[in-house]
Design a protein around this motif. Structure first.
Motif, short mmCIF file in Angstrom:
data_model
loop_
_atom_site.label_atom_id
_atom_site.label_comp_id
_atom_site.label_asym_id
_atom_site.label_seq_id
_atom_site.Cartn_x
_atom_site.Cartn_y
_atom_site.Cartn_z
N ASP A 266 0.81 -1.21 0.00
CA ASP A 266 0.00 0.00 0.00
C ASP A 266 0.85 1.27 0.00
N LYS A 267 2.13 1.13 -0.33
CA LYS A 267 3.07 2.25 -0.25
C LYS A 267 3.37 2.81 -1.65
N CYS A 268 3.69 4.10 -1.69
CA CYS A 268 4.30 4.71 -2.87
C CYS A 268 5.82 4.60 -2.64
N TYR A 269 6.39 3.53 -3.13
CA TYR A 269 7.76 3.20 -2.75
C TYR A 269 8.77 3.52 -3.86
N LEU A 270 10.00 3.75 -3.42
CA LEU A 270 11.15 3.85 -4.32
C LEU A 270 12.22 2.89 -3.80
N VAL A 271 12.58 1.92 -4.61
CA VAL A 271 13.66 0.99 -4.25
C VAL A 271 14.78 1.15 -5.26
N VAL A 272 15.99 1.36 -4.76
CA VAL A 272 17.18 1.42 -5.61
C VAL A 272 17.87 0.06 -5.58
N LEU A 273 18.02 -0.53 -6.74
CA LEU A 273 18.80 -1.77 -6.89
C LEU A 273 20.11 -1.38 -7.55
N ASP A 274 21.14 -1.25 -6.74
CA ASP A 274 22.43 -0.77 -7.23
C ASP A 274 23.30 -1.95 -7.68
N ASP A 275 23.90 -1.80 -8.86
CA ASP A 275 24.89 -2.77 -9.35
C ASP A 275 24.26 -4.14 -9.63
N VAL A 276 23.27 -4.14 -10.51
CA VAL A 276 22.61 -5.40 -10.91
C VAL A 276 23.36 -5.98 -12.11
N TRP A 277 23.75 -7.24 -12.03
CA TRP A 277 24.54 -7.88 -13.08
C TRP A 277 23.73 -8.86 -13.92
N ARG A 288 7.68 -11.50 -7.83
CA ARG A 288 7.07 -11.96 -6.58
C ARG A 288 7.14 -10.98 -5.40
N ALA A 289 8.02 -9.99 -5.48
CA ALA A 289 8.25 -9.19 -4.27
C ALA A 289 7.92 -7.71 -4.41
N PHE A 290 7.87 -7.17 -5.65
CA PHE A 290 7.58 -5.75 -5.86
C PHE A 290 6.16 -5.59 -6.40
N PRO A 291 5.22 -5.18 -5.58
CA PRO A 291 3.84 -5.05 -6.05
C PRO A 291 3.68 -3.92 -7.08
N ASP A 292 2.78 -4.15 -8.03
CA ASP A 292 2.43 -3.13 -9.01
C ASP A 292 0.92 -2.93 -8.92
N VAL A 293 0.51 -2.08 -7.94
CA VAL A 293 -0.92 -1.99 -7.59
C VAL A 293 -1.42 -0.54 -7.67
N GLY A 294 -0.88 0.24 -8.59
CA GLY A 294 -1.40 1.58 -8.83
C GLY A 294 -1.03 2.61 -7.79
N THR A 295 0.18 2.50 -7.19
CA THR A 295 0.60 3.45 -6.16
C THR A 295 1.71 4.39 -6.66
N SER A 296 1.94 4.41 -7.98
CA SER A 296 2.96 5.28 -8.59
C SER A 296 4.37 4.97 -8.06
N SER A 297 4.62 3.71 -7.78
CA SER A 297 5.93 3.33 -7.24
C SER A 297 6.98 3.25 -8.34
#
Length: 882
Positions: A266-277, A288-297
């Motif tokens: 239920d959050k408007c979240y920002l997650v930084v994934l640094d250095d993805v290979w 499975r872990a990052f919801p996409d439910v209309g919260t402008s995340s």
């Protein structure tokens, strides 16, 4: 894989068994045993790899295996080549005559293989002496140590950021866009380019902090641990106590994913994934872990690999972080090296600018070197000391610039490691032709395992793209259809390639006049020719490649002793002004696959070149038809030939080329030589360049070429002073030709190939406006004109060029005005003007071409640039002024 060279050699030995089975029949079992020995050695190499960076003894052990693997390939290939020469296409009497020689060679190769197997057993027995037996147990790998250096945190932000102002604004704006769906924004660039620094600046931006009520930062790294990453994000999102910590440690992967999903739901979240290979790292989280439910995340992702970013969100182009330009590099250097000082002391400026140049725009290198200088006295001698030991200081620094770049190398698959190391042979700041590079890699056999022979060039180009995608190689120039035309290697990555290659005894680079050829050299690049007259004859190294760069000396005194170079696959003497004919011993280099004699001033090729049955590429171009390279009639014997660049070649009799079924490129061939051959036998020919003159009957030529099944590109070249053909009729017979180039032909043909999509007119100097003719070519998507038209005005009529996507007008020195009627150029995407010095303004109608994405102005007059209509150019997404 521990060693890219050994891995590839083992694969190629297996390929040789398949390809040369007829000629290896008598020793097949011995060759198979040898290959099995090499495969077993490869398993020990996986352990050795963990310590060879730090242990010279282990490095030497790996080097011994590598030398044995190379020798195995050489023995098998040389033997198969000899037997093939004795038996292939020979009559019964000749075969019987050569039979004793075949038996002698069978016995000889059998003895050599047994000797090599004994050598491998001795090498294997010595591994315990080097402590290689149980290296894999309870040991921290070199890669894990490198990863510690890369772990990032958003807490400490670099205040001395230079050159990131505009891209920071763009990234913040992208994150704040009004879009309720979850979006991924990516930053890509080479190691040390400042991706993490930029991500921190965006993550801590006031507007970003205000917008997102839930933020988390996690460093992913190449050694990816899904459970560990899930725990890291959950810890950042929650207030930690011992109970929660214990619970997280005991949770299974699915439980952690469910917990994170609930925390973010239920959050408007920002997650930084640094250095993805890896793409898998993204997939595990996104599914499975990052919801996409209309919260402008939003997810902000940084990576060295463009493919990873595009995989995360295929609908958005990643933000490419380029290296800094000279101005920004100098500004950052002054901040890091002199602290708060406003300027550089005059006596330090010259050496300071040279240090900055050596960093080649890489922010991390500038920061590290600047930090070293800040701790030193402000003396010229101190700065010169660091300049003279530049690479050493970077590799020893606590921030580990070399180690950070080495991570990118460590992540490459074996074949790409080989390709990357090979690029180290080219001189510093070289712009490398991708076409030439592909010919070399294919000649090396790097692509042998993965594709059939007709697709090896495709596989090699794919590897160039992969290296560019991973930011190990920089694109220097693109073609209009967005293929890589040339590339370059950042100086620090080139130094990494050289260091790795030297550690592995992969190649030698001679850049002083005192260098000597090592007896162990397999690859040799000569950047400066030594003074020793017997330079090439003083030893017999097992060279596979001999490349000369920027060697323009007249080398009459240099002895090319080909008897010493019988294992050569590649010989590149481009621009080496030899001043004498090639020795006849060249014919004894039977494994040669690539021979570049471009602009060498050689007057004649010896007939023995016809013995080079494995030759794939022959480049004998000269700068002028008036100083031709003479050949006798042997080209038809080169049955493996794929690419013949022959501008300036002259044969004493009509040249025979028919029957060359592997030939893909035939460039610079004379009209008469074409007409004397049955071209239908060239079943792979795709690119053909023909020299025509006043006596050339183009209509008969086109009839002659019309049955070549694969012909796609045709280049007609008329030398200056030779007289023009009477007519260019007949091109409509060439149904398969899609690309046509006319060079120095002073007329347009009355008809064109019906499926023509690309047309280039160079130095045609037409007096009548060509547009009424050209705009009717229904499938034309690319038109390039260089000094093609002398008149003052070009007119493109209504609905003209309805498929054209790219138009370049280059050096139309009489052109003052272009009129584009309404409805013309409805598909145009890129328009380029280059050196049109009298052109007064852009056509008004350009503002109504909605498809126009790029306008490029190259070396155009300042008065033209100043007079640009602001409203018009504002409608073009990409305006580039060079």
């Amino acid at each position: 894989m521990a060693d890219p060279v050994i891995s590839l050699v083992i694969e190629k030995t297996g390929d040789l068994l398949i390809q040369k089975i007829v000629f290896l029949r008598g020793v097949r079992r011995q060759v198979e045993r040898l290959q099995n020995d090499l495969v077993r050695m490869r398993f020990f190499l996986r352990d050795a790899d963990q310590r060879q960076d730090d242990d010279a003894r282990i490095r030497n052990w790996v080097s011994e295996i590598r030398a044995a693997a190379y020798d195995a390939e050489d023995i098998i290939e040389i033997f198969a080549s000899k037997v093939e020469f004795f038996t292939k296409d020979k009559g019964l009497v000749t075969k019987l005559t050569y039979y004793p020689l075949k038996i002698v060679n069978l016995y000889k190769i059998g003895k050599e293989i047994e000797s090599l197997r004994m050598r491998l057993k001795e090498i294997a027995a010595s591994r315990e002496e080097y402590g290689i037996k149980n290296l894999g147990e309870e040991m921290t790998t070199h890669e894990e140590e490198l990863q510690r250096i890369r772990r990032s945190s958003p807490l400490i932000e670099d205040k001395d950021i230079v050159g990131f102002g505009e891209i920071t604004k763009s990234l913040v704006a992208e994150l704040l866009k009004e879009d309720i769906n979850r979006r991924v924004v990516s930053i890509v660039g080479m190691g040390g380019a400042g991706k993490t620094t930029l991500a921190k600046k965006v993550y801590n931006h006031a507007d970003v902090r205000e917008r997102f009520n839930c933020r988390a930062w996690v460093c992913v790294s190449s050694i990816y641990d899904h459970k560990k990453m899930l725990r890291s994000i959950i810890k950042e999102l929650n207030t930690m106590d011992n109970k929660l910590l214990e619970m997280l440690e005991n949770m299974e992967e699915e439980d952690l994913e469910r917990r994170l999903y609930q925390d973010l739901q239920d959050k408007c979240y920002l997650v930084v994934l640094d250095d993805v290979w890896k793409e898998e790292a993204w997939d595990c989280l996104a599914r499975r872990a990052f919801p996409d439910v209309g919260t402008s995340s939003r997810v902000l992702l940084t990576s060295r690999n463009r493919d990873v970013a595009q995989h995360a969100d295929a609908y958005r182009h990643p933000y490419e972080l380029k290296t800094l330009g000279p101005k920004d590099s100098w500004q950052l250097f002054l901040r890091k090296a002199l602290g708060d000082n406003a300027g550089c002391p005059p006596d330090l400026e010259e050496v300071g600018r040279e240090i900055t140049r050596r960093c080649d725009g890489l922010p991390l290198a500038i920061t590290v070197i600047g930090g070293l200088l800040l701790a030193k006295k402000k003396l010229k001698s101190e700065w010169e000391k660091i300049l003279n030991n530049f690479s050493t200081y970077l590799s020893r620094s606590q921030s580990g610039v070399s180690a950070i770049l080495e991570l990118s190398y460590a992540d490459l698959p074996a074949n790409l490691k080989f390709c990357f190391l090979y690029l180290g042979l080219f001189p510093e700041d070289s712009v490398i032709s991708v076409r030439k590079l592909i010919h070399m890699w294919v000649a090396e056999g790097i692509m042998q395992k993965r594709d059939t022979k007709n697709l090896e060039e495709t596989a090699a180009y794919d590897d160039v793209e992969r290296l560019c995608s991973r930011n190990m190689v920089q694109v220097a120039e693109m073609t209009v259809d967005e293929r890589i035309k040339s590339c370059r290697v950042h100086d620090l990555l080139r130094e990494l390639a050289i260091r790795k290659a030297e550690d592995e005894n992969f190649f030698q680079i001679h850049d002083t006049r005192d260098d000597e050829i090592s007896a162990k050299s397999r690859y040799l690049a000569v950047h400066v020719l030594p003074l020793d007259e017997n330079y090439f004859g003083s030893s017999t190294p097992p060279l596979r490649s001999l490349l000369c760069f920027n060697v323009h000396d007249c080398v009459k005194s240099i002895n090319l002793s080909f008897k010493s170079f019988r294992k050569l696959r590649i010989l590149d003497l481009e621009n080496v002004r030899m001043g004498y004919d090639l020795p006849k011993e060249i014919g004894e280099v039977r494994l040669l696959r690539y021979l570049n004699l471009r602009c060498t001033l050689i007057g004649r090729l010896p007939p023995s070149v016809g013995c080079l049955r494995n030759l794939q590429t022959l480049d004998i171009r000269t700068t002028s038809l008036y100083s031709p390279v003479r050949v006798s009639n042997f080209i038809w014997k080169l049955e493996s030939l794929r690419h013949l660049y022959a501008f300036g070649m002259k044969c004493d009799v009509p040249l025979k080329i028919e029957g060359l079924r592997n030939l893909q490129t035939l460039s610079g061939i004379r009209f008469d030589d074409i007409m004397h051959n049955n071209m239908i036998t060239l079943t792979s020919l795709q690119k053909l360049g023909i020299v025509v003159d006043a006596g050339s009957e183009i209509d008969k030529l086109c009839m002659h070429l019309s049955e070549i099944g694969c012909l796609k590109r045709l280049h007609l070249y008329c030398p200056r002073g030779s007289g023009q053909p009477q007519c260019l009729a007949g091109l409509s017979k060439l149904h398969r030709v899609t690309k046509l180039k006319l060079f120095n032909l002073r007329m347009l043909p009355p008809d064109f190939p019906p499926n023509l999509s690309r047309l280039s007119l160079k130095f045609t100097s037409l007096t009548d406006d060509p547009m009424p003719t050209l705009e009717k070519l229904g499938q034309l998507s690319f038109l390039k004109m260089k000094d093609a038209y002398k008149g003052p005005q070009l007119v493109i009529s209504r609905h003209g060029f309805h498929q054209l996507k790219f138009l370049e007008l280059n050096f139309q020195h009489g052109l003052k005005e272009i009129e584009v009627e309404k409805g013309a150029l409805p598909q145009l995407r890129c328009l380029r003007f280059r050196m049109c010095f009298r052109l007064e303004k852009l056509p008004e109608e350009l503002k109504h071409i909605s498809t126009l994405d790029t306008l490029e102005l190259v070396k155009m007059p300042k008065i033209f640039i100043r007079g640009l209509d602001a409203d018009m150019v504002s409608r073009v997404p990409n305006l580039r002024i060079f």
